[in-house]
Design a protein around this motif. Structure first.
Motif, PDB file in Angstrom:
ATOM      1  N   GLY A  64       3.349  -5.296  10.779  1.00 38.50           N
ATOM      2  CA  GLY A  64       2.201  -4.845  11.553  1.00 38.50           C
ATOM      3  C   GLY A  64       1.742  -3.430  11.265  1.00 38.50           C
ATOM      4  N   SER A  65       2.213  -2.835  10.171  1.00 39.96           N
ATOM      5  CA  SER A  65       1.891  -1.428   9.929  1.00 39.96           C
ATOM      6  C   SER A  65       0.790  -1.207   8.903  1.00 39.96           C
ATOM      7  CB  SER A  65       3.153  -0.669   9.483  1.00 39.96           C
ATOM      8  OG  SER A  65       3.545  -1.074   8.186  1.00 39.96           O
ATOM      9  N   ILE A  66       0.360  -2.231   8.180  1.00 37.17           N
ATOM     10  CA  ILE A  66      -0.653  -2.045   7.142  1.00 37.17           C
ATOM     11  C   ILE A  66      -2.030  -1.926   7.791  1.00 37.17           C
ATOM     12  CG2 ILE A  66      -1.777  -3.023   5.119  1.00 37.17           C
ATOM     13  CD1 ILE A  66       0.863  -4.378   4.409  1.00 37.17           C
ATOM     14  N   VAL A  67      -2.702  -0.799   7.521  1.00 32.43           N
ATOM     15  CA  VAL A  67      -4.043  -0.541   8.039  1.00 32.43           C
ATOM     16  C   VAL A  67      -4.942  -0.195   6.854  1.00 32.43           C
ATOM     17  CG1 VAL A  67      -5.446   0.937   9.533  1.00 32.43           C
ATOM     18  CG2 VAL A  67      -3.093   0.360  10.194  1.00 32.43           C
ATOM     19  N   ASN A  68      -5.959  -1.016   6.621  1.00 37.04           N
ATOM     20  CA  ASN A  68      -6.871  -0.789   5.496  1.00 37.04           C
ATOM     21  C   ASN A  68      -7.732   0.435   5.738  1.00 37.04           C
ATOM     22  OD1 ASN A  68      -6.053  -3.046   3.969  1.00 37.04           O
ATOM     23  ND2 ASN A  68      -7.286  -4.368   5.263  1.00 37.04           N
ATOM     24  N   GLY A  69      -8.008   1.166   4.651  1.00 32.36           N
ATOM     25  CA  GLY A  69      -8.870   2.336   4.704  1.00 32.36           C
ATOM     26  C   GLY A  69     -10.101   2.103   3.849  1.00 32.36           C
ATOM     27  N   ASP A  70     -10.721   3.183   3.422  1.00 31.38           N
ATOM     28  CA  ASP A  70     -11.899   3.092   2.566  1.00 31.38           C
ATOM     29  C   ASP A  70     -11.488   2.806   1.129  1.00 31.38           C
ATOM     30  OD1 ASP A  70     -13.506   3.724   4.729  1.00 31.38           O
ATOM     31  OD2 ASP A  70     -13.444   5.880   4.313  1.00 31.38           O
ATOM     32  N   GLY A  71     -12.233   1.928   0.460  1.00 28.33           N
ATOM     33  CA  GLY A  71     -11.951   1.610  -0.934  1.00 28.33           C
ATOM     34  C   GLY A  71     -10.585   0.967  -1.084  1.00 28.33           C
ATOM     35  N   VAL A  72      -9.748   1.529  -1.983  1.00 27.58           N
ATOM     36  CA  VAL A  72      -8.413   0.973  -2.209  1.00 27.58           C
ATOM     37  C   VAL A  72      -7.349   1.666  -1.360  1.00 27.58           C
ATOM     38  CG1 VAL A  72      -8.953   0.218  -4.561  1.00 27.58           C
ATOM     39  CG2 VAL A  72      -7.981   2.488  -4.199  1.00 27.58           C
ATOM     40  N   ILE A  85       8.872   6.143   7.989  1.00 31.53           N
ATOM     41  CA  ILE A  85       8.057   7.187   7.381  1.00 31.53           C
ATOM     42  C   ILE A  85       6.643   6.628   7.191  1.00 31.53           C
ATOM     43  CG2 ILE A  85       7.688   8.625   5.323  1.00 31.53           C
ATOM     44  CD1 ILE A  85      10.188   9.530   6.693  1.00 31.53           C
ATOM     45  N   PRO A  86       5.619   7.273   7.780  1.00 26.78           N
ATOM     46  CA  PRO A  86       4.250   6.825   7.545  1.00 26.78           C
ATOM     47  C   PRO A  86       3.827   7.135   6.109  1.00 26.78           C
ATOM     48  CG  PRO A  86       4.257   8.788   8.917  1.00 26.78           C
ATOM     49  CD  PRO A  86       5.692   8.412   8.700  1.00 26.78           C
ATOM     50  N   VAL A  87       3.105   6.194   5.505  1.00 27.77           N
ATOM     51  CA  VAL A  87       2.685   6.326   4.109  1.00 27.77           C
ATOM     52  C   VAL A  87       1.178   6.119   4.030  1.00 27.77           C
ATOM     53  CG1 VAL A  87       2.920   5.393   1.775  1.00 27.77           C
ATOM     54  CG2 VAL A  87       4.904   5.428   3.298  1.00 27.77           C
ATOM     55  N   ARG A  88       0.520   6.950   3.258  1.00 30.06           N
ATOM     56  CA  ARG A  88      -0.902   6.770   2.952  1.00 30.06           C
ATOM     57  C   ARG A  88      -1.009   6.572   1.449  1.00 30.06           C
ATOM     58  NH1 ARG A  88      -4.081  10.457   5.940  1.00 30.06           N
ATOM     59  NH2 ARG A  88      -4.194   8.680   7.341  1.00 30.06           N
ATOM     60  N   TYR A  89      -1.479   5.391   1.063  1.00 32.48           N
ATOM     61  CA  TYR A  89      -1.686   5.122  -0.365  1.00 32.48           C
ATOM     62  C   TYR A  89      -3.045   5.676  -0.756  1.00 32.48           C
ATOM     63  CZ  TYR A  89      -2.543   2.788  -4.767  1.00 32.48           C
ATOM     64  OH  TYR A  89      -2.841   2.533  -6.074  1.00 32.48           O
ATOM     65  N   ILE A  90      -3.042   6.610  -1.691  1.00 35.25           N
ATOM     66  CA  ILE A  90      -4.278   7.233  -2.147  1.00 35.25           C
ATOM     67  C   ILE A  90      -4.380   7.143  -3.665  1.00 35.25           C
ATOM     68  CG2 ILE A  90      -4.688   8.739  -0.188  1.00 35.25           C
ATOM     69  CD1 ILE A  90      -3.156  10.930  -1.573  1.00 35.25           C
ATOM     70  N   GLY A  91      -3.818   6.080  -4.230  1.00 38.71           N
ATOM     71  CA  GLY A  91      -3.886   5.861  -5.669  1.00 38.71           C
ATOM     72  C   GLY A  91      -5.230   5.303  -6.079  1.00 38.71           C
ATOM     73  N   ASN A  92      -5.327   4.922  -7.338  1.00 43.89           N
ATOM     74  CA  ASN A  92      -6.593   4.427  -7.889  1.00 43.89           C
ATOM     75  C   ASN A  92      -6.647   2.908  -7.988  1.00 43.89           C
ATOM     76  OD1 ASN A  92      -7.569   7.075  -8.324  1.00 43.89           O
ATOM     77  ND2 ASN A  92      -6.336   7.218 -10.171  1.00 43.89           N
ATOM     78  N   ASP A 113       3.729  17.331   5.361  1.00 44.01           N
ATOM     79  CA  ASP A 113       3.397  17.377   6.796  1.00 44.01           C
ATOM     80  C   ASP A 113       3.719  16.069   7.512  1.00 44.01           C
ATOM     81  OD1 ASP A 113       2.411  20.010   6.527  1.00 44.01           O
ATOM     82  OD2 ASP A 113       0.463  19.256   5.856  1.00 44.01           O
ATOM     83  N   GLY A 114       4.885  15.492   7.226  1.00 45.26           N
ATOM     84  CA  GLY A 114       5.321  14.282   7.912  1.00 45.26           C
ATOM     85  C   GLY A 114       4.688  13.003   7.429  1.00 45.26           C
ATOM     86  N   LEU A 115       3.919  13.057   6.338  1.00 39.04           N
ATOM     87  CA  LEU A 115       3.242  11.887   5.789  1.00 39.04           C
ATOM     88  C   LEU A 115       3.552  11.786   4.304  1.00 39.04           C
ATOM     89  CD1 LEU A 115       1.055   9.598   6.164  1.00 39.04           C
ATOM     90  CD2 LEU A 115      -0.600  11.308   5.405  1.00 39.04           C
ATOM     91  N   PHE A 116       3.929  10.595   3.853  1.00 44.87           N
ATOM     92  CA  PHE A 116       4.167  10.384   2.429  1.00 44.87           C
ATOM     93  C   PHE A 116       2.856   9.970   1.783  1.00 44.87           C
ATOM     94  CE2 PHE A 116       5.501   8.107  -1.365  1.00 44.87           C
ATOM     95  CZ  PHE A 116       6.415   9.001  -1.902  1.00 44.87           C
ATOM     96  N   GLU A 117       2.385  10.735   0.810  1.00 43.34           N
ATOM     97  CA  GLU A 117       1.147  10.439   0.090  1.00 43.34           C
ATOM     98  C   GLU A 117       1.507   9.712  -1.195  1.00 43.34           C
ATOM     99  OE1 GLU A 117      -0.656  14.246  -0.506  1.00 43.34           O
ATOM    100  OE2 GLU A 117      -0.924  14.586   1.630  1.00 43.34           O
ATOM    101  N   ALA A 118       1.331   8.383  -1.203  1.00 44.96           N
ATOM    102  CA  ALA A 118       1.730   7.560  -2.347  1.00 44.96           C
ATOM    103  C   ALA A 118       0.636   7.522  -3.399  1.00 44.96           C
ATOM    104  CB  ALA A 118       2.054   6.145  -1.881  1.00 44.96           C
ATOM    105  N   ARG A 119       1.020   7.763  -4.631  1.00 45.07           N
ATOM    106  CA  ARG A 119       0.107   7.655  -5.770  1.00 45.07           C
ATOM    107  C   ARG A 119       0.268   6.307  -6.470  1.00 45.07           C
ATOM    108  NH1 ARG A 119      -1.784  11.784  -3.566  1.00 45.07           N
ATOM    109  NH2 ARG A 119      -1.740  13.833  -4.498  1.00 45.07           N
TER     110      ARG A 119
END
Length: 149
Positions: A64-72, A85-92, A113-119
């Motif tokens: 239940g943790s996947i939340v879609n954002g803009d684009g990919v 650990i909260p993760v934000r996927y910001i890859g291409n 800052d408490g967020l994992f920025e995944a590439r």
């Protein structure tokens, strides 16, 4: 005659030493971004890495943790059963087809800052595959369950 042999031997040794130094420098340069360590959510929470350190975070994608954002882009949570650990996927690239909730994954990126920025994301290859590092982490926390055949 002996001094010519000594001189030639010294030249060969100096050349070999120089080649060794160049080889070590090239290997180090090639690995500067290629060596990234795997960490579990518990390890990250106990000893947060520096914001500029690129590493791999592995565990299960929380139900239940996947939340879609803009684009990919999209957000989700990686857990090892003890820590989340909260993760934000910001890859291409778009989300892998086999990336699902409750499945093992490894994300590569930065913890800031408490967020994992995944590439980059590594997802399972089939219904039973899970990265060995993730299995080991889940076994340590007592959460791992053998897949049903």
């Amino acid at each position: 005659m002996k001094s010519l042999k000594k001189r030639r031997r010294i030249q060969v040794l100096l050349g070999a030493a120089g080649a060794l130094v160049i080889a070590v420098a090239l290997i180090g340069y090639g690995f500067r971004d290629g060596i990234n360590l795997y960490r579990s959510p518990t390890q990250v929470s106990e000893n947060a890495p520096a914001p500029e350190e690129y590493f791999q975070l592995g565990g299960l994608v929380k139900e239940g943790s996947i939340v879609n954002g803009d684009g990919v882009a999209f957000d989700f949570v990686i857990t090892d059963g003890a820590v989340e650990i909260p993760v934000r996927y910001i890859g291409n690239d778009p989300r892998p087809d086999l990336f699902k909730e409750g499945q093992g994954t490894i994300a590569k990126g930065y913890y800031r800052d408490g967020l994992f920025e995944a590439r980059d994301l590594l997802a399972k290859h089939d219904e039973t595959y899970m990265p060995r590092e993730v299995i080991d982490t889940l076994k340590e926390s007592g959460v791992y369950q053998e897949p049903e055949n």
